[in-house]
Scaffold this active site. Structure first.
Site, short mmCIF file in Angstrom:
data_model
loop_
_atom_site.label_atom_id
_atom_site.label_comp_id
_atom_site.label_asym_id
_atom_site.label_seq_id
_atom_site.Cartn_x
_atom_site.Cartn_y
_atom_site.Cartn_z
CG ASP A 2 -2.10 0.90 1.07
OD1 ASP A 2 -2.30 1.43 -0.04
OD2 ASP A 2 -2.84 1.08 2.05
N GLY A 5 0.05 5.29 -4.51
CA GLY A 5 -0.59 6.55 -4.89
C GLY A 5 0.01 7.71 -4.11
NE ARG A 6 -1.40 6.46 1.07
CZ ARG A 6 -1.55 5.54 2.02
NH1 ARG A 6 -1.37 5.87 3.29
NH2 ARG A 6 -1.86 4.30 1.69
CB SER A 48 -12.62 -9.05 -4.60
OG SER A 48 -12.48 -9.11 -3.19
CG ASN A 50 -7.69 -2.92 -5.30
OD1 ASN A 50 -6.74 -3.68 -5.15
ND2 ASN A 50 -7.93 -1.92 -4.44
C1 IPE Z 1 -1.07 0.16 -4.12
O1 IPE Z 1 -1.17 1.36 -3.40
C2 IPE Z 1 -2.25 -0.75 -3.94
C3 IPE Z 1 -2.54 -1.56 -5.15
C4 IPE Z 1 -1.63 -2.22 -5.82
C5 IPE Z 1 -3.94 -1.66 -5.65
P1 IPE Z 1 -2.41 2.35 -3.52
O2 IPE Z 1 -2.76 2.57 -4.94
O3 IPE Z 1 -3.53 1.88 -2.64
O4 IPE Z 1 -1.75 3.69 -2.91
P2 IPE Z 1 -2.42 4.78 -1.97
O5 IPE Z 1 -3.13 4.08 -0.86
O6 IPE Z 1 -3.37 5.57 -2.83
O7 IPE Z 1 -1.27 5.59 -1.48
MG MG Z 2 -4.12 2.28 -0.74
#
Ligand code: IPE
Ligand code: MG
Length: 222
Positions: A2, A5-6, A48, A50
């Site tokens: 996880d 995205g951040r 599931s 996502n």
């Molecule tokens: C990767 O991190 C998770 C997956 C591979 C689906 P995220 O995409 O959830 O990142 P954040 O939580 O937005 O930082």
């Molecule tokens: Mg995440």
């Protein structure tokens, strides 16, 4: 895994850049794990739930997965890695399912480490499928409901013939399991780290394994 995205957001980059860095972290983890004595490494790559993400991000993640498999399978095979997949694979694109089947088949006899990718995986979905299977068998008269025990359930989980996880690591500061291996992780040791997944490296994995080594595991005993 996880925090992709951040990781990207902090750098004013598109989320895809974070997912790409995430793949590099996967490569590192798969290389490091066997050197730490890890026999099975399971990565929660796509849940599931996502599918709720915007279609372009889902398609980016599927594209990365396809690319990872196409470009890494030969190398993983050379390195003695056995590949397995858990989750409802029937919900994935047909071409991807074919790739997964080929990867599992090619690497089936490798013994250095088992790499399990959880794809379209969620414990609620997995356990629902198990219950449906048990109920069907009971209805057909091939299974006595009184004979249903933990072993009967485990024999129908996606993780059949894989050991339960000893250590479960969640990155990015979140402290929850998010529908991951809920049955199997009953006695897993949990490690939460603030590191974002793209930053997770050999030292991070080593630190988690070291923390694991200090835990007193009693399994309900004393
Ligand atoms: C990767 O991190 C998770 C997956 C591979 C689906 P995220 O995409 O959830 O990142 P954040 O939580 O937005 O930082
Ligand atoms: Mg995440």
């Amino acid at each position: 895994m996880d925090g992709n995205g951040r990781w990207a957001k902090k750098r004013h980059l598109p989320r895809l850049a974070g997912h790409r860095k995430g793949v590099e972290a996967v490569r590192r983890a798969v290389e490091t794990a066997p050197t730490l004595g890890i026999e099975v490494l399971t990565l929660y790559a796509f849940s599931s739930e996502n599918w709720r993400r915007p279609a372009d991000e889902v398609s980016d993640l599927m594209g990365l997965l396809r690319h990872y498999l196409r470009t890494e399978i030969a190398e993983l095979h050379r390195n003695g890695i056995r590949m397995r997949f858990i989750g409802d694979l029937s919900g994935l694109n047909g071409d991807l399912v074919t790739l997964l089947g080929e990867a599992a088949e090619l690497t089936r006899d490798n013994t250095k480490m088992t790499l399990v990718l959880a794809l379209n995986y969620g414990s609620h979905d997995e356990l629902t499928r198990v219950v449906r299977e048990l109920a069907t068998a009971a209805l057909e008269g091939t299974l006595d409901p009184a004979a249903i025990d933990a072993a009967a359930i485990e024999a129908r989980l996606d993780t059949v013939d894989l050991p339960p996880p000893d250590l479960l690591i969640r990155t990015s500061g979140e402290q929850r399991l998010s529908n991951f291996l809920l049955w199997q992780a009953a006695y897993a040791e949990l490690v939460f780290t603030d590191e974002l997944w793209p930053d997770f490296n050999a030292a991070s994995l080593t630190a988690a394994v070291t923390a694991f080594g200090t835990r007193d595991r009693r399994y309900g005993g004393r």
